[in-house]
Design an enzyme around this catalytic site. Structure first.
Site, PDB file in Angstrom:
ATOM      1  N   ARG A 110      -8.915   6.141   2.342  1.00 25.02           N
ATOM      2  CA  ARG A 110      -9.870   5.189   1.764  1.00 25.02           C
ATOM      3  C   ARG A 110      -9.387   3.757   1.895  1.00 25.02           C
ATOM      4  O   ARG A 110     -10.183   2.827   1.955  1.00 25.02           O
ATOM      5  CB  ARG A 110     -10.218   5.574   0.333  1.00 25.02           C
ATOM      6  CG  ARG A 110      -9.096   5.685  -0.694  1.00 25.02           C
ATOM      7  CD  ARG A 110      -8.691   4.372  -1.298  1.00 25.02           C
ATOM      8  NE  ARG A 110      -8.022   4.530  -2.580  1.00 25.02           N
ATOM      9  CZ  ARG A 110      -7.199   3.647  -3.098  1.00 25.02           C
ATOM     10  NH1 ARG A 110      -6.871   2.561  -2.418  1.00 25.02           N
ATOM     11  NH2 ARG A 110      -6.653   3.838  -4.286  1.00 25.02           N
ATOM     12  N   GLN A 138      -0.140   3.316   7.360  1.00 23.76           N
ATOM     13  CA  GLN A 138      -1.362   2.628   6.954  1.00 23.76           C
ATOM     14  C   GLN A 138      -1.923   1.751   8.072  1.00 23.76           C
ATOM     15  O   GLN A 138      -3.137   1.608   8.199  1.00 23.76           O
ATOM     16  CB  GLN A 138      -1.133   1.791   5.701  1.00 23.76           C
ATOM     17  CG  GLN A 138      -2.379   1.075   5.182  1.00 23.76           C
ATOM     18  CD  GLN A 138      -3.613   1.960   5.032  1.00 23.76           C
ATOM     19  OE1 GLN A 138      -4.711   1.568   5.393  1.00 23.76           O
ATOM     20  NE2 GLN A 138      -3.443   3.163   4.494  1.00 23.76           N
ATOM     21  N   ASP A 159       6.473  -5.529  14.168  1.00 19.45           N
ATOM     22  CA  ASP A 159       7.133  -4.885  13.036  1.00 19.45           C
ATOM     23  C   ASP A 159       8.609  -5.257  13.092  1.00 19.45           C
ATOM     24  O   ASP A 159       9.143  -5.603  14.152  1.00 19.45           O
ATOM     25  CB  ASP A 159       6.964  -3.358  13.115  1.00 19.45           C
ATOM     26  CG  ASP A 159       7.270  -2.667  11.798  1.00 19.45           C
ATOM     27  OD1 ASP A 159       6.324  -2.229  11.126  1.00 19.45           O
ATOM     28  OD2 ASP A 159       8.460  -2.557  11.444  1.00 19.45           O
ATOM     29  N   THR A 200       2.481  -4.535   5.481  1.00 18.99           N
ATOM     30  CA  THR A 200       3.908  -4.481   5.168  1.00 18.99           C
ATOM     31  C   THR A 200       4.077  -4.078   3.707  1.00 18.99           C
ATOM     32  O   THR A 200       3.102  -3.871   2.985  1.00 18.99           O
ATOM     33  CB  THR A 200       4.569  -5.843   5.409  1.00 18.99           C
ATOM     34  OG1 THR A 200       4.154  -6.764   4.394  1.00 18.99           O
ATOM     35  CG2 THR A 200       4.181  -6.396   6.775  1.00 18.99           C
ATOM     36  N   GLY A 222      -1.027  -5.086   2.143  1.00 18.01           N
ATOM     37  CA  GLY A 222       0.304  -4.713   1.673  1.00 18.01           C
ATOM     38  C   GLY A 222       0.654  -5.141   0.263  1.00 18.01           C
ATOM     39  O   GLY A 222       1.574  -4.595  -0.345  1.00 18.01           O
ATOM     40  N   ASP A 224      -0.003  -5.086  -3.496  1.00 21.19           N
ATOM     41  CA  ASP A 224      -0.783  -4.331  -4.490  1.00 21.19           C
ATOM     42  C   ASP A 224      -0.058  -4.227  -5.827  1.00 21.19           C
ATOM     43  O   ASP A 224      -0.329  -3.335  -6.627  1.00 21.19           O
ATOM     44  CB  ASP A 224      -1.099  -2.930  -3.960  1.00 21.19           C
ATOM     45  CG  ASP A 224       0.153  -2.121  -3.639  1.00 21.19           C
ATOM     46  OD1 ASP A 224       1.269  -2.665  -3.778  1.00 21.19           O
ATOM     47  OD2 ASP A 224       0.016  -0.943  -3.253  1.00 21.19           O
ATOM     48  N   LYS A 228       4.646  -8.856  -5.215  1.00 21.96           N
ATOM     49  CA  LYS A 228       4.553  -8.603  -3.776  1.00 21.96           C
ATOM     50  C   LYS A 228       3.831  -9.757  -3.085  1.00 21.96           C
ATOM     51  O   LYS A 228       3.002 -10.432  -3.691  1.00 21.96           O
ATOM     52  CB  LYS A 228       3.812  -7.287  -3.501  1.00 21.96           C
ATOM     53  CG  LYS A 228       4.623  -6.031  -3.796  1.00 21.96           C
ATOM     54  CD  LYS A 228       3.870  -4.798  -3.306  1.00 21.96           C
ATOM     55  CE  LYS A 228       4.676  -3.534  -3.463  1.00 21.96           C
ATOM     56  NZ  LYS A 228       3.954  -2.363  -2.911  1.00 21.96           N
ATOM     57  N   SER A 295      -7.293  -6.691  -0.814  1.00 24.19           N
ATOM     58  CA  SER A 295      -7.602  -5.378  -1.377  1.00 24.19           C
ATOM     59  C   SER A 295      -6.391  -4.791  -2.073  1.00 24.19           C
ATOM     60  O   SER A 295      -5.302  -4.698  -1.491  1.00 24.19           O
ATOM     61  CB  SER A 295      -8.066  -4.428  -0.263  1.00 24.19           C
ATOM     62  OG  SER A 295      -8.227  -3.116  -0.761  1.00 24.19           O
TER      63      SER A 295
END
Length: 326
Positions: A110, A138, A159, A200, A222, A224, A228, A295
């Site tokens: 999701r 992800q 990365d 990340t 990344g 959340d 962060k 998000s």
């Protein structure tokens, strides 16, 4: 009861995207009850466990997801994964338990679909090139979902870990046939993007505002949790900011830093994405503006996705059936 392999075979990517759209529209139509989630941090070397609860009037389902992570000794000492997820579904008409399902795949599915929904709503129609900062699981989920809503002609990736980039390139090119170019730097990847995805772990600013080209759509995934961060907060000064939940993102999303520094104010957050999908607020209004989708993930996304899996299980007779109430 639905095990992990049951869940894997019961929903397609396009169904997850549709379920997430339903979730966002429901959230902005007074159809959702979604309390703040509860988290418990355990003493190291153990990690934490979160509980997310949501009720959607549209399907009359109450969902509860328990999601744990950061237990490094689990595989060797206890024979279970370092992170796990379980979802319970209750019939809101009676509050009877109707389904217990593995939730380890649903969060990733999701979340990937959320990025795709934002691309449909906010990206330029001529967008062709995607850049991914982060090449883990992800990032793959995002690319799988976004490739369902647009044709990706080029994918630029960066990365910290060269082996992760190499496996990402091999996997995406084999699975989706999208040419992947491994960038020599974060800046080099970002400057190629029509659509920029960041997945990340959010341990510090990795994208500078000056790297982002006019017309870029950003999918910020990344960050959340409090503290962060993935972006230079200055990026929000001249961008159109759309979030999944203003309340959650203000506390735990990428915008927390721009709000703290007064670069962004609550009244300058353009919309929650459900408002854009419902036509209550505008989406992109020019090919030059930078749009950002911040998000943090919401319980209602788990609810609608898990309910679709439950419906598919009933339709196909998949799973183990129990008499929960005798």
């Amino acid at each position: 009861m639905l095990k992990k392999e049951d869940v894997r075979g019961l929903i397609a990517t396009e169904e997850v995207i549709a379920a997430v759209e339903v979730a966002y529209k429901g959230f902005n139509s007074d159809q959702v009850v979604q309390p703040d989630y509860i988290g418990i941090d355990l003493h190291p070397p153990r990690g934490d466990i979160d509980f997310k609860l949501g009720y959607y009037k549209g399907n009359e389902i109450i969902s509860m997801k328990a999601s744990s992570g950061g237990f490094p000794n689990n595989p060797t000492t206890h024979g279970v994964p370092s992170g796990m997820g379980t979802i319970l579904l209750f019939d809101a008409r009676t509050c009877a338990l109707v389904c217990v399902m593995d939730g380890s795949l649903i969060t990733g599915l999701r979340t990937g679909a959320a990025g795709a929904v934002s691309v449909k709503a906010l990206a330029r129609r001529d967008a062709k090139r995607v850049a991914s900062i982060g090449t883990g699981n992800q990032a793959r989920m995002q690319i799988r979902a976004i490739s369902q809503v647009m044709k990706i002609e080029e994918l630029h990736a960066w990365d910290h870990h060269a082996d992760s980039m190499a496996s990402f390139k091999a996997d995406i090119e084999l699975e989706l046939g999208i040419p992947v170019f491994l960038a020599n730097s974060k800046q080099a990847a970002v400057e190629q993007a029509d659509i920029l995805i960041t997945t990340t772990r959010g341990k510090g600013s990795v994208v500078e505002g000056g790297w982002v080209q006019p017309g870029t759509h950003i999918v910020a995934i990344g960050t959340d949790a409090k503290g962060k961060q993935e972006f230079d907060p200055e990026i929000f000064r001249h961008a159109k900011t759309v979030v999944d939940s203003i309340l959650q993102c203000s506390e735990k999303g990428e915008i927390q830093h721009a709000l703290r520094l007064n670069i962004l104010s609550r009244d300058r957050i353009h919309a929650e994405i459900g408002e854009v999908l419902l036509g209550k607020k505008s989406g992109r209004t020019s090919d030059e503006e930078i749009t950002i989708f911040d998000s943090t993930g919401m319980a209602i996304q788990d609810n609608t996705t898990a309910h679709k899996i439950y419906q598919n299980a009933l339709a196909h007779g998949v799973g183990t059936f129990f008499e929960f109430i005798e």
